[in-house]
Design an enzyme around this catalytic site. Structure first.
Site, PDB file in Angstrom:
ATOM      1  N   ASP A  69       0.776  -1.348  -0.030  1.00 40.96           N
ATOM      2  CA  ASP A  69       0.490  -0.274   0.251  1.00 40.96           C
ATOM      3  C   ASP A  69       1.221   1.062   0.239  1.00 40.96           C
ATOM      4  O   ASP A  69       0.768   2.454  -0.432  1.00 40.96           O
ATOM      5  CB  ASP A  69      -0.882   0.029   1.332  1.00 40.96           C
ATOM      6  CG  ASP A  69      -2.125  -0.884   0.961  1.00 40.96           C
ATOM      7  OD1 ASP A  69      -2.500  -1.686  -0.424  1.00 40.96           O
ATOM      8  OD2 ASP A  69      -2.645  -0.801   2.237  1.00 40.96           O
ATOM      9  N   GLY A  70       2.314   1.575   0.674  1.00 36.63           N
ATOM     10  CA  GLY A  70       2.882   2.337   0.435  1.00 36.63           C
ATOM     11  C   GLY A  70       3.292   3.184  -0.895  1.00 36.63           C
ATOM     12  O   GLY A  70       3.265   3.506  -1.186  1.00 36.63           O
ATOM     13  N   ASN A 144      -4.231   9.410   2.734  1.00 37.27           N
ATOM     14  CA  ASN A 144      -4.821   8.912   3.906  1.00 37.27           C
ATOM     15  C   ASN A 144      -5.091   9.763   5.195  1.00 37.27           C
ATOM     16  O   ASN A 144      -6.709  10.517   5.749  1.00 37.27           O
ATOM     17  CB  ASN A 144      -3.752   8.189   4.221  1.00 37.27           C
ATOM     18  CG  ASN A 144      -3.857   6.575   4.128  1.00 37.27           C
ATOM     19  OD1 ASN A 144      -4.623   6.121   3.581  1.00 37.27           O
ATOM     20  ND2 ASN A 144      -2.681   6.454   4.217  1.00 37.27           N
ATOM     21  N   GLU A 145      -4.907  10.313   5.183  1.00 41.15           N
ATOM     22  CA  GLU A 145      -4.654  11.839   6.504  1.00 41.15           C
ATOM     23  C   GLU A 145      -4.009  13.130   6.233  1.00 41.15           C
ATOM     24  O   GLU A 145      -2.718  12.932   5.805  1.00 41.15           O
ATOM     25  CB  GLU A 145      -4.599  11.176   7.847  1.00 41.15           C
ATOM     26  CG  GLU A 145      -2.990  10.869   8.458  1.00 41.15           C
ATOM     27  CD  GLU A 145      -2.309   9.892   7.563  1.00 41.15           C
ATOM     28  OE1 GLU A 145      -0.840   9.866   7.077  1.00 41.15           O
ATOM     29  OE2 GLU A 145      -2.789   8.459   7.933  1.00 41.15           O
ATOM     30  N   ASN A 190      -4.925   6.429  11.867  1.00 41.72           N
ATOM     31  CA  ASN A 190      -6.415   6.810  12.315  1.00 41.72           C
ATOM     32  C   ASN A 190      -6.596   5.980  13.667  1.00 41.72           C
ATOM     33  O   ASN A 190      -6.683   5.778  14.912  1.00 41.72           O
ATOM     34  CB  ASN A 190      -7.334   7.630  11.216  1.00 41.72           C
ATOM     35  CG  ASN A 190      -8.552   7.514  12.597  1.00 41.72           C
ATOM     36  OD1 ASN A 190      -8.903   7.683  12.758  1.00 41.72           O
ATOM     37  ND2 ASN A 190      -9.246   6.121  11.930  1.00 41.72           N
ATOM     38  N   SER A 192      -4.790   3.487  14.485  1.00 39.72           N
ATOM     39  CA  SER A 192      -3.660   3.150  15.748  1.00 39.72           C
ATOM     40  C   SER A 192      -3.471   4.551  16.679  1.00 39.72           C
ATOM     41  O   SER A 192      -3.078   4.746  18.332  1.00 39.72           O
ATOM     42  CB  SER A 192      -2.374   3.538  15.234  1.00 39.72           C
ATOM     43  OG  SER A 192      -1.665   3.984  14.628  1.00 39.72           O
ATOM     44  N   ALA A 211      -4.254  11.427  22.279  1.00 39.69           N
ATOM     45  CA  ALA A 211      -3.420  11.599  23.371  1.00 39.69           C
ATOM     46  C   ALA A 211      -3.952  13.348  23.752  1.00 39.69           C
ATOM     47  O   ALA A 211      -2.656  13.779  24.447  1.00 39.69           O
ATOM     48  CB  ALA A 211      -2.269  11.412  23.925  1.00 39.69           C
TER      49      ALA A 211
END
Length: 281
Positions: A69-70, A144-145, A190, A192, A211
């Site tokens: 995927d990378g 992705n993000e 996301n 993780s 966090a």
């Protein structure tokens, strides 16, 4: 587009299996269709084939990514909305649906369809763009993000980040960072950070704090939502797309995240989302 079809192939670097498969596809496409086939420059040096910069594959009719995927994420960043098919040499395969054994048949079928019909049915994957409010910068689109964090990633490097959704405040907290993820990216960073899984076809985005001292649950919003992340209480900060494209920020600073104009267009068989989940650690 009846007639000649131009194909670009990108193989995962330093991967002998990927290079061998690229050589096989080049030979088969040239034999069967007299197609104009090019590979990325590094692969071209390895298999003695016509090599071009990956960005030039955007001008081709079809792009093939061979790797995990990378590798597909890397290719997608470079080629925009050029039709893309992924051959999976990795383990999870949320984006690459084609096995090495099936690659020859799938790719030749796609080229034949392009030659005869002139187009391919594609699965459209949204990408994100991040821009600086009152600043002259825009990150390259992220599949992705987009992540906004303080001067360092992780504990001790946080900042106060306020999240606004279409102009309405949602959350404000000292946090390691805030992620805005597409459905494609929901299975990556996301997840993780405790964010939800989102099926690929969902027309949505996910906002996840990392966090946070006074955190709220991850928020799922409509895909066309405009999200603002305002950073303060830090000596520096960064906006990062797909873990690769990085923009330094000077707090106080506000980053606007929204859909990019150009999505990724995946062609060929659809990946099995639930099979992919079984391979997650």
């Amino acid at each position: 587009m009846s007639g000649d079809v131009a194909v670009g192939i990108v193989a995962q670097r330093d991967n002998d299996r990927a290079h061998e498969l690229a050589a096989l596809l080049v030979a088969e496409l040239e034999r069967a269709f007299d197609a104009a086939v090019a590979v990325d420059e590094l692969t071209g040096e390895t298999i003695d084939a016509n090599g071009v910069p990956v960005a030039e594959i955007a001008d081709r009719d079809l792009a093939v990514s061979i790797g995990g995927d990378g590798t597909l994420l890397f290719v997608a960043r470079e080629i925009g909305s050029t039709p893309l098919v992924g051959v999976n040499l990795g383990e999870v395969g949320f984006l690459n649906a084609v096995s090495p054994a099936d690659a020859d048949g799938v790719v030749t079928d796609l080229v034949r369809e392009l030659r005869d019909a002139g187009s391919l049915e594609a699965r459209v994957l949204d990408r994100l763009t991040a821009t600086g409010r009152d600043a002259d910068w825009t990150l390259e689109p992220a599949l992705n993000e987009v992540l906004v964090h303080g001067p360092r990633r992780g504990p001790g490097g946080g900042a106060t980040i306020e999240i606004s959704i279409d102009g309405e405040p949602y959350a404000e907290s000292h946090t390691d960072g805030v992620l805005v993820a597409t459905p494609t990216g929901s299975t990556a960073y996301n997840l993780s950070e405790g964010g939800p899984l989102v099926r690929p076809a969902a027309d949505s985005l996910v906002v996840t704090q990392m966090a946070a001292a006074d955190g709220l649950p991850s928020l799922v919003v409509d895909a066309d939502t405009e999200i603002e992340l305002s950073v303060s209480d830090a000596d520096g900060a960064y906006a990062i797309g797909d873990g690769r494209n990085r923009q330094p920020l000077e707090p106080p600073a506000t980053v606007t995240v929204s859909l990019a104009d150009e999505p990724v267009r995946l062609v060929g068989p659809d990946p099995d989302f639930f099979d992919g989940l079984e391979n997650l650690d």
